[in-house]
Scaffold this motif. Structure first.
Motif: not given
Length: 412
Positions: A156-180
């Motif tokens: 989950k995302s959810g430790y941003g509570l604003d557009l910038h950080t929520e997208l940052k978290m989701l992009q980090v999850i996406e990167e993990a999905r692509n590399t692990l």
């Protein structure tokens, strides 16, 4: 048969399929009769999917002329599906170990929250952290889960509570999905808390008018894959009306509804989720009998979190447990589940909660070749033994590739 295959695991004392008739989920009657093959083998093809599973003699005869990239002789061992962790918050910065001392001294979840800790403490640190830092810590946590047998995890995302950080978290999850190698189901949880300085209504409007439209853009452009939408429906957080609006908007984007409900107070979240066609609702410590009945009718999965009752939450900085075997043990001891119920809950039913039970959660032909090989003759030891999984889990395999070999004590 002269074809080449990725992996043969042969001669296992037990192969725990979980189910073998394409069940999407299992309830009490089916769970009492978990599908187990004594002295079995399993073949995983070059595509990483299960080609065949059955009695060792049958598989040996069927694949007599085949070649395999890797062969594991599992004599005296058990094979079972990779575990599925259906509720985690694994992307964060900041350290909340001090809150554990507060809880031990008697502070409640909301006491910690009011003292400036909890979600808002993590939000502050996660907003300040760069993507490389977040990806590094996320990857470390996911590898730790993988070593304990998890092969599919919801993040989950959810430790941003604003557009910038929520997208940052989701992009980090996406990167993990692509590399692990570990399989990831990604969840947008922008409604995890009401940001400081905003009312519930203002936070809801920000999610509906700002965050979800940008999420839709990125999903449409193919730069971000998100599977689920989550809201913390609770007194003092998002009420039933706001939760309904956010979840419905997410559903309209094609996201599965999978949210926190009826945790600290009975909010009728279960009835709401059933009405909206939710895939799953988590926590449910305060669910009513009517809510349970509504979820059963709607076939909405209940994601129970044994570490919540034990350490106050699921895997997040508030409760640091990366091990599904420990979670299953706690489910049996503290929630009075049987071992077959706990195993089904951590495999096929957790996969169902994530909308993945057609590809994960059991050892059936054409599902992902995600499995564990245990250094024991009975699968129950995975739950019975509290801790020490590095000695018990011999191999963790994802899509037919060995990702953890505990004889070598390294990740490949």
């Amino acid at each position: 048969m002269s074809r080449n295959y990725r992996l043969l695991v042969k001669n296992a004392k037990q192969v725990v399929l979980i189910c073998n008739n394409g069940e999407k989920f299992m309830t009490k009657h089916e769970i009492l009769n978990l599908c187990v093959i004594e002295n079995g083998s399993i073949v995983i093809g070059s595509d990483g999917l299960i080609t065949a599973v059955g009695p060792a003699e049958t598989i040996r005869d069927q694949f007599a002329g085949a070649t395999f990239d890797k062969v594991i002789d599992a004599t005296g061992m058990c094979v079972l599906p990779g575990l599925v962790d259906a509720h985690t918050h694994p992307v964060w910065a900041g350290d909340r170990v001090h809150e554990f001392a507060m809880k031990l001294a008697g502070a409640s979840y909301m006491d910690v929250h009011r003292a400036g800790g909890g979600i808002h403490f993590t939000v502050e640190h996660t907003r300040a952290a760069g993507p490389p830092e977040l990806l590094s810590s996320l990857s470390s946590r996911l590898l730790r889960m993988q070593r304990a047998g998890t092969t599919l995890v919801e993040c989950k995302s959810g430790y941003g509570l604003d557009l910038h950080t929520e997208l940052k978290m989701l992009q980090v999850i996406e990167e993990a999905r692509n590399t692990l190698p570990i399989n990831i189901s990604s969840t947008y949880c922008g409604a995890h808390a009401v940001p400081k300085g905003k009312t519930v209504e203002e936070a809801t409007e920000d999610i509906l008018q700002v965050q979800l439209p940008r999420l839709k853009e990125q999903m449409s452009a193919g730069t971000l894959r998100v599977d689920n939408i989550d809201v913390f429906c609770e007194e003092g957080v998002f009420d039933l009306s706001s939760t309904r609006r956010i979840l419905q908007a997410g559903k309209d984007l094609g996201l599965n509804i999978n949210f926190h409900g009826d945790e600290l107070h009975p909010m009728n979240s279960a009835q709401l989720g059933a009405e909206l066609g939710a895939s799953a609702i988590s926590h449910l410590e305060e669910v009513t009998d009517q809510g349970i009945a509504a979820m059963a009718t709607a076939r909405t999965a209940a994601v129970l979190l044994p570490t919540t009752a034990y350490i106050l939450s699921d895997f997040n900085p508030n409760a640091y447990c990366c091990s599904m075997p420990i979670v299953m043990h706690l489910a049996c001891v503290n929630m009075r589940m049987s071992m077959p119920e706990a195993l089904a809950a951590a495999t096929i039913n957790a996969a169902y909660a994530l909308g993945c039970s057609h590809t994960h959660g059991s050892l059936e032909v054409n599902k992902h070749g995600d499995l564990l090989v245990l250094n024991t003759t009975r699968w129950e030891h995975l739950i019975y033994q509290l801790g020490g999984h590095q000695e018990l889990i011999r191999y963790v395999i994802i899509k037919g590739n060995i990702v953890v070999d505990n004889d070598k004590t390294l990740d490949l």
